[in-house]
Write an enzyme that holds these catalytic residues in place. Structure first.
Site, PDB file in Angstrom:
ATOM      1  N   LYS A 132      -6.903   2.605  -1.828  1.00  0.00           N
ATOM      2  CA  LYS A 132      -7.537   3.448  -0.817  1.00  0.00           C
ATOM      3  C   LYS A 132      -8.246   4.587  -1.529  1.00  0.00           C
ATOM      4  O   LYS A 132      -7.765   5.099  -2.537  1.00  0.00           O
ATOM      5  CB  LYS A 132      -6.508   4.000   0.174  1.00  0.00           C
TER       6      LYS A 132
ATOM      7  N   ASP B 256      -9.946   3.442  10.313  1.00  0.00           N
ATOM      8  CA  ASP B 256      -9.199   2.498  11.138  1.00  0.00           C
ATOM      9  C   ASP B 256      -9.691   2.431  12.576  1.00  0.00           C
ATOM     10  O   ASP B 256      -8.949   2.715  13.516  1.00  0.00           O
ATOM     11  CB  ASP B 256      -7.705   2.839  11.102  1.00  0.00           C
TER      12      ASP B 256
ATOM     13  N   ASP C 166      -6.643  -4.465  10.494  1.00  0.00           N
ATOM     14  CA  ASP C 166      -5.861  -3.246  10.276  1.00  0.00           C
ATOM     15  C   ASP C 166      -6.588  -2.052  10.877  1.00  0.00           C
ATOM     16  O   ASP C 166      -7.523  -1.526  10.277  1.00  0.00           O
ATOM     17  CB  ASP C 166      -5.618  -3.019   8.778  1.00  0.00           C
TER      18      ASP C 166
ATOM     19  N   GLU D 297      -2.997  -3.045  -2.508  1.00  0.00           N
ATOM     20  CA  GLU D 297      -4.111  -2.475  -1.745  1.00  0.00           C
ATOM     21  C   GLU D 297      -4.436  -1.053  -2.194  1.00  0.00           C
ATOM     22  O   GLU D 297      -3.555  -0.200  -2.289  1.00  0.00           O
ATOM     23  CB  GLU D 297      -3.762  -2.480  -0.253  1.00  0.00           C
TER      24      GLU D 297
ATOM     25  N   HIS E 120     -11.489   1.568   3.246  1.00  0.00           N
ATOM     26  CA  HIS E 120     -10.828   2.288   2.161  1.00  0.00           C
ATOM     27  C   HIS E 120     -11.749   2.624   0.995  1.00  0.00           C
ATOM     28  O   HIS E 120     -11.276   2.869  -0.112  1.00  0.00           O
ATOM     29  CB  HIS E 120      -9.630   1.483   1.647  1.00  0.00           C
TER      30      HIS E 120
ATOM     31  N   TRP F  40       0.860  -1.189   0.000  1.00  0.00           N
ATOM     32  CA  TRP F  40       0.000   0.000   0.000  1.00  0.00           C
ATOM     33  C   TRP F  40       0.889   1.230   0.000  1.00  0.00           C
ATOM     34  O   TRP F  40       1.873   1.288   0.743  1.00  0.00           O
ATOM     35  CB  TRP F  40      -0.913   0.043   1.231  1.00  0.00           C
TER      36      TRP F  40
ATOM     37  N   ASP G 220      -9.684  -3.381   1.858  1.00  0.00           N
ATOM     38  CA  ASP G 220      -9.712  -2.844   3.213  1.00  0.00           C
ATOM     39  C   ASP G 220     -11.105  -2.282   3.486  1.00  0.00           C
ATOM     40  O   ASP G 220     -11.617  -1.473   2.713  1.00  0.00           O
ATOM     41  CB  ASP G 220      -8.649  -1.757   3.364  1.00  0.00           C
TER      42      ASP G 220
ATOM     43  N   HIS H  43      -8.359  -6.572   4.754  1.00  0.00           N
ATOM     44  CA  HIS H  43      -7.977  -5.805   5.919  1.00  0.00           C
ATOM     45  C   HIS H  43      -9.270  -5.439   6.629  1.00  0.00           C
ATOM     46  O   HIS H  43      -9.973  -4.512   6.236  1.00  0.00           O
ATOM     47  CB  HIS H  43      -7.181  -4.560   5.532  1.00  0.00           C
TER      48      HIS H  43
ATOM     49  N   ASP I  26     -12.889   8.305   8.610  1.00  0.00           N
ATOM     50  CA  ASP I  26     -11.726   7.624   9.169  1.00  0.00           C
ATOM     51  C   ASP I  26     -11.886   6.119   9.003  1.00  0.00           C
ATOM     52  O   ASP I  26     -12.937   5.553   9.274  1.00  0.00           O
ATOM     53  CB  ASP I  26     -11.586   7.987  10.645  1.00  0.00           C
TER      54      ASP I  26
END
Length: 413
Positions: free
Chosen positions: A222, A290, A320, A220, A256, A179, A253, A280, A288
Site C-alpha cells: 500500500k 476503497d 475490496d 499486499e 493502493h 496486508w 490493489d 483487489h 481514498d
C-alpha cells in the site's frame, strides 16, 4: 429480448466473436466477494474501533450485526450476481464464543463459514487481520518489540493453516493474503530497519511448507494509510522483491498506488516473474482507496489484460472496498456485477481483428477497432448471460434489494 440477443449474437459472429464460447469461458472465471462490505469491517471479535489506516464513511441503516445476518445478506446478494463466485473473509470474522486470541485461531472457528460455502457451492479466500487490535497500534510484523512481532507471526502462521484447511475441505486453493498497516505519519529517520524486521518476520511466518493445492500465499502493498502518510513499511517495491524472491503471489490493489498509477499496466510485468497475482479490485478516489467498483476504463483495462492473455488461472480476482453511505447490498452487487460485466465485455472483443492490426503495425486501424468495439450490442448479451445464470438484470437486481431492505434490513436497529 430473446430476438435482441440473437441479433446481437449474429452481429458479434460477423466479427469472428463466438458469444457462446465467451459465456462458457466466463462460467469458469471466479470473482471473490469480500464479506466485510456487509458489516463495515467490524467482525465478531469486539476488539474496538477500526484502525490501521482504515476508515468506513457513513451510517446507512441495516448493517449486519452478527454472523447469521451477514451470511443471510451475502446469500441474498449472491443470487443477484451471474457467473462463478467466491467469498473472501478476514480472521476477525471468526466465531469463537469469546476469549480466543488471534494467534490461537484455528479452522474450527470458521466452521459456519465452511458450511455456508458448501451450501452456496463457492470457494473461500482468507486474510489474517493485522489491524483493529491493541497490539497493532504501533506496528505488527515490523514492530521493534520482539514479543509483539512474535504474536503477529503466530497469527500469520495460524491463518495460513486455516487457509490450507479451507482449501482442502472445499477442494480448491484458498488464497491467503497478508496486508499490514505498519508505517509512519511523519518522515522516519530509519527506513531500513522496519523493512528488515518485516522480511525476517515474513520468512518465519512462511517457514512451514503448505501444499499450494490447498493454500496460495499472497502479500499486499500500500502506498500510504491514515496515520502512515509518510512511510509504509510494506511498499510495492518491498513486496514485489519479496514475492519474486520467495515465490509468493503478489496482491495488486487498485487503490493502493499513486492516483495516476493503474494496476492494469502492472499485471503483465508481475506475471513475467511470478506464478500468481491476486487483484483487489477497488476504485481509488483522490486519496481514498476503497470505493464501490464502477465499470470504468481501468476496470475494463484490468479485465481485458486478463482475458487477452488467457491469465484467468494465474490472476485471482477479488473485490475490496467498504461504503456505509449507501445500501451495503447495492455496493456489493454493483461491484460484483460490474467486474463480471467487464470480463464478459473483454471476452467479446474482436480479438483477432485487433491482433492482426497490431501485427501489421496498423495502429490507426487498431485504434478505430478499439473505439468502435465500445459500440457493439453488448447489453442484450449481458442480459442473456444474467438470465442463464438465474440472476436478474440490473433493474431487477435493484428491485430485489429494495424488497430485502423493506422486509429485512429496515427492521435492524
Amino acid at each position: 429480448m430473446k430476438n435482441c440477443f440473437e441479433a446481437a449474437k449474429s452481429f458479434y459472429a460477423d466479427l469472428g466473436v463466438d458469444v457462446e464460447a465467451a459465456f462458457s469461458r466466463l462460467d469458469r472465471i471466479p470473482v471473490s466477494m469480500h464479506c466485510w462490505q456487509g458489516d463495515d469491517v467490524a467482525g465478531f471479535e469486539n476488539a474496538g474501533t477500526l484502525d490501521g489506516g482504515l476508515a468506513v464513511t457513513g451510517n446507512y441503516p441495516g448493517r449486519a450485526r452478527n454472523a447469521a445476518e451477514l451470511r443471510a445478506d451475502i446469500a441474498a446478494v449472491l443470487k443477484l450476481i451471474p457467473g462463478k463466485k467466491r467469498l473472501n473473509i478476514h480472521a476477525i470474522y471468526a466465531e469463537t464464543g469469546g476469549g480466543v486470541a488471534r494467534n490461537e485461531l484455528d479452522v474450527s472457528h470458521f466452521a459456519n463459514w465452511l458450511d455456508f460455502a458448501e451450501e452456496q457451492r463457492i470457494g473461500l479466500d482468507f486474510n489474517p487481520t493485522f489491524f483493529s487490535h491493541p497490539l497493532a497500534v504501533e506496528g505488527t510484523l515490523s514492530h521493534a518489540d520482539d514479543k509483539i512481532r512474535q504474536f503477529w507471526i503466530e497469527h500469520g502462521i495460524a491463518c495460513r493453516r486455516i487457509g490450507a484447511a479451507i482449501g482442502k475441505r472445499l477442494g480448491e486453493p484458498c488464497v491467503t493474503n497478508v496486508w499490514i498497516p505498519d508505517g509512519s505519519k511523519d518522515t522516519p529517520f530509519d527506513r531500513f530497519s522496519p523493512r528488515k524486521r518485516l522480511e525476517e518476520a515474513l520468512d518465519a511466518m512462511f517457514a512451514e511448507k503448505i501444499d499450494p493445492r490447498y493454500n496460495i500465499d499472497s502479500v499486499e502493498s500500500k502506498l500510504f494509510g491514515i496515520g502512515a502518510e509518510s512511510y509504509t513499511v510494506g511498499s510495492h517495491e518491498f513486496y514485489m522483491g519479496y514475492a519474486v524472491s520467495r515465490g509468493k503471489a503478489l496482491c495488486l490493489d487498485a487503490g493502493h498506488f499513486h492516483p495516476t498509477e493503474v494496476i492494469s499496466d502492472k499485471i503483465s510485468s508481475a506475471l513475467l516473474f511470478l506464478d500468481d497475482v491476486l487483484l483487489h479490485v477497488s476504485r481509488g478516489v483522490r486519496w481514498d482507496s476503497d470505493h464501490v467498483v464502477c465499470w470504468d476504463a481501468e476496470l475494463q483495462a484490468i479485465a481485458s489484460e486478463i482475458i487477452r492473455n488467457g491469465w484467468e488461472k494465474r490472476v485471482h480476482i477479488g473485490l475490496d472496498y467498504f461504503d456505509a453511505s449507501i445500501n451495503r447490498m447495492i455496493a456489493w452487487s454493483v461491484g460484483m456485477r460490474n467486474t463480471c460485466k467487464a470480463l464478459l465485455f473483454a471476452l467479446l472483443e474482436p480479438a483477432k481483428l485487433l491482433a492482426d492490426a497490431e501485427k501489421k503495425r496498423d495502429f490507426g486501424g487498431r485504434l478505430m477497432l478499439m473505439e468502435e468495439s465500445k459500440n457493439l450490442p453488448f447489453a442484450p448479451v449481458w442480459n442473456e448471460y444474467c438470465r442463464r445464470c438465474g440472476a436478474p438484470d440490473g433493474f431487477g437486481a435493484l428491485e430485489s434489494i429494495r424488497k430485502y431492505e423493506c422486509e429485512v434490513l429496515s427492521k435492524r436497529k
